[in-house]
Write a protein that holds these residues in place. Structure first.
Motif, PDB file in Angstrom:
ATOM      1  N   THR A 156       0.829  -1.205   0.000  1.00  0.00           N
ATOM      2  CA  THR A 156       0.000   0.000   0.000  1.00  0.00           C
ATOM      3  C   THR A 156       0.864   1.255   0.000  1.00  0.00           C
ATOM      4  N   GLN A 157       1.880   1.294   0.857  1.00  0.00           N
ATOM      5  CA  GLN A 157       2.750   2.465   0.936  1.00  0.00           C
ATOM      6  C   GLN A 157       3.529   2.665  -0.359  1.00  0.00           C
ATOM      7  N   GLN A 158       4.034   1.586  -0.935  1.00  0.00           N
ATOM      8  CA  GLN A 158       4.794   1.714  -2.176  1.00  0.00           C
ATOM      9  C   GLN A 158       3.911   2.176  -3.328  1.00  0.00           C
ATOM     10  N   GLU A 213       1.089   3.914  -3.052  1.00  0.00           N
ATOM     11  CA  GLU A 213       0.685   5.286  -2.774  1.00  0.00           C
ATOM     12  C   GLU A 213       1.820   6.254  -3.106  1.00  0.00           C
ATOM     13  N   SER A 214       3.009   5.928  -2.660  1.00  0.00           N
ATOM     14  CA  SER A 214       4.166   6.774  -2.909  1.00  0.00           C
ATOM     15  C   SER A 214       4.433   6.928  -4.406  1.00  0.00           C
ATOM     16  N   ALA A 215       4.420   5.823  -5.138  1.00  0.00           N
ATOM     17  CA  ALA A 215       4.679   5.860  -6.581  1.00  0.00           C
ATOM     18  C   ALA A 215       3.608   6.657  -7.317  1.00  0.00           C
ATOM     19  N   THR A 216       2.354   6.499  -6.906  1.00  0.00           N
ATOM     20  CA  THR A 216       1.245   7.208  -7.549  1.00  0.00           C
ATOM     21  C   THR A 216       1.360   8.714  -7.319  1.00  0.00           C
ATOM     22  N   LEU A 241      -2.360  15.610   0.602  1.00  0.00           N
ATOM     23  CA  LEU A 241      -1.277  15.403  -0.361  1.00  0.00           C
ATOM     24  C   LEU A 241       0.043  15.913   0.208  1.00  0.00           C
ATOM     25  N   LYS A 242       0.007  17.098   0.785  1.00  0.00           N
ATOM     26  CA  LYS A 242       1.217  17.694   1.347  1.00  0.00           C
ATOM     27  C   LYS A 242       1.790  16.802   2.456  1.00  0.00           C
ATOM     28  N   SER A 253       5.319  14.665   2.165  1.00  0.00           N
ATOM     29  CA  SER A 253       6.357  14.824   3.201  1.00  0.00           C
ATOM     30  C   SER A 253       6.716  13.464   3.813  1.00  0.00           C
ATOM     31  N   LEU A 254       5.719  12.650   4.074  1.00  0.00           N
ATOM     32  CA  LEU A 254       5.924  11.320   4.637  1.00  0.00           C
ATOM     33  C   LEU A 254       6.842  10.474   3.757  1.00  0.00           C
ATOM     34  N   TYR A 255       6.641  10.574   2.434  1.00  0.00           N
ATOM     35  CA  TYR A 255       7.403   9.781   1.477  1.00  0.00           C
ATOM     36  C   TYR A 255       8.629  10.533   0.931  1.00  0.00           C
TER      37      TYR A 255
END
Length: 76
Positions: free
Chosen positions: A34-36, A38-41, A67-68, A72-74
């Motif tokens: 999920t994180q990967q 989300e980050s890639a998208t 989004l911001k 920042s998280l990624y």
């Protein structure tokens, strides 16, 4: 020829991931995927709109503040 979808890519990558584990146990796979994804998208859409966060948020269907926070998280 059948067009491959995102699900096919995820399946292929999960098969490789578990194969590379070589029998070792794994946990947290759902969160990892999920994180990967989300980050890639988010990175892809931000790049497409030249880092315009308002436009990216609109395309992604999320609030600009969300989004911001995720960017920042990624570290995007």
């Amino acid at each position: 020829m059948k067009q491959r979808g995102i699900q096919d890519s995820i399946k292929d990558n999960l098969e490789k991931y578990f194969s590379d584990l070589n029998g070792e146990s794994s946990n947290g796979v759902f969160k990892m995927v999920t994180q990967q994804a989300e980050s890639a998208t988010i990175k892809f859409v931000l790049d497409k709109v030249n880092q315009n966060q308002s436009e990216a948020a609109r395309i992604l269907g999320i609030n600009r503040a969300t989004l911001k926070k995720k960017a920042s998280l990624y570290n995007l």
